[in-house]
Design an enzyme around this catalytic site. Structure first.
Site, PDB file in Angstrom:
ATOM      1  N   VAL A   1      33.775  45.627  34.069  1.00 39.43           N
ATOM      2  CA  VAL A   1      35.117  46.132  34.329  1.00 39.43           C
ATOM      3  C   VAL A   1      35.164  46.711  35.740  1.00 39.43           C
ATOM      4  O   VAL A   1      34.291  47.491  36.125  1.00 39.43           O
ATOM      5  CB  VAL A   1      35.505  47.219  33.310  1.00 39.43           C
ATOM      6  CG1 VAL A   1      36.838  47.854  33.679  1.00 39.43           C
ATOM      7  CG2 VAL A   1      35.581  46.628  31.918  1.00 39.43           C
ATOM      8  N   CYS A   2      36.162  46.304  36.508  1.00 38.16           N
ATOM      9  CA  CYS A   2      36.345  46.819  37.866  1.00 38.16           C
ATOM     10  C   CYS A   2      37.489  47.832  37.827  1.00 38.16           C
ATOM     11  O   CYS A   2      38.661  47.456  37.747  1.00 38.16           O
ATOM     12  CB  CYS A   2      36.658  45.683  38.830  1.00 38.16           C
ATOM     13  SG  CYS A   2      36.857  46.219  40.544  1.00 38.16           S
TER      14      CYS A   2
END
Length: 264
Positions: free
Chosen positions: A120-121
């Site tokens: 996840v960014c």
């Protein structure tokens, strides 16, 4: 150096045990937290239930949170194990596809493979360094006052309202913007997610998990199974009474009118 490392381990384990106990006693709606291995506090498994009235409704998504030894001074990583199509989640790309269709060099292929793994960014998980080129303010990044609860709430918010300004998955970002700008008439983005949600139902059945499909079911607070009381990881001396006070009367954090995904 060894003493410093030992002190970091003791400090981070204490912090993680307190957080795990808090999440067991007062879970975050839509999430189930367990340890991957009861002998390892630094690897957590997360089950995420898709929020009602969003594209992800009825979905059962698995993820892992991996904590560093110096937690909470450095952020953990949050990686989806379930295949996700989302602007801010790196999509897995096979090396063969990278070579034959993207014409990448060996170095670039390795980079794509390493980052295309469900990570996840999100700003809250980025180290607290001053990086003007990132477009993020230092205040938006990780700091030691953050915890697993704030991470989970940030992830569910990101699922509902993607950040398309700095996407990890450019193709998903373009599709999402087309869906959003067309007010739901362009269905390509929604259809991909719908198929992924349907694919998770078989895994939920294998795991014996009943996925909530209504807002009432989603917002029910369920007590997660406690860790084995005989585990060496649990020490009553670590817990302070003031850290374990319950917050009575707290409403469900999810609002039916605030999904961010209405197709109006």
């Amino acid at each position: 150096m060894a003493q410093q490392s030992s002190a970091q381990v003791a400090s981070s384990q204490k912090a993680l045990m307190l957080e795990m106990k808090s999440l067991q006693e007062e879970p975050v709606e839509g999430f189930k937290i367990t340890l991957v291995d009861e002998a390892d506090l630094y690897n957590w498994e997360v089950a995420i239930f898709g929020p009602p009235n969003t594209h992800y409704e009825g979905g059962y998504f698995k993820a892992r949170i991996k904590f560093p030894i110096d937690y909470p001074y450095s952020p953990p990583t949050f990686r989806f194990l379930t295949k996700m199509w989302h602007p801010n989640i790196y999509e897995a790309v096979s090396p063969l596809l990278s070579f034959t269709h993207l014409a990448l060099t060996r170095v670039l292929t390795a980079v794509v493979w390493r980052r295309g793994n469900g990570d996840v960014c999100i700003s809250i998980l980025h180290p607290p360094v001053d990086d003007p080129q990132s477009g993020e303010l230092p205040s938006e990044r990780w700091n030691p006052t953050q915890n697993v609860r704030t991470i989970l709430l940030s992830v569910i918010s990101l699922l509902n309202e993607p950040n398309t300004f700095s996407p990890a998955n450019v193709d998903a970002s373009v599709m999402y913007r087309k869906w959003r700008d067309s007010k739901g008439k362009d269905r390509e983005y929604a259809e991909i997610i719908r198929k992924q949600v349907l694919a998770t139902k078989a895994e939920a059945e294998r795991d014996g998990v009943k996925v909530p499909t209504t807002l009432a079911e989603y917002c029910v607070r369920t007590r997660a199974p406690a860790l084995d009381e005989g585990s060496d990881l649990l020490y009553d001396d670590y817990y302070d009474d003031e850290d374990l006070e319950d917050e009575d009367g707290e409403d469900c954090c999810y609002d039916e009118d605030d999904s961010g995904n209405e197709e109006s």
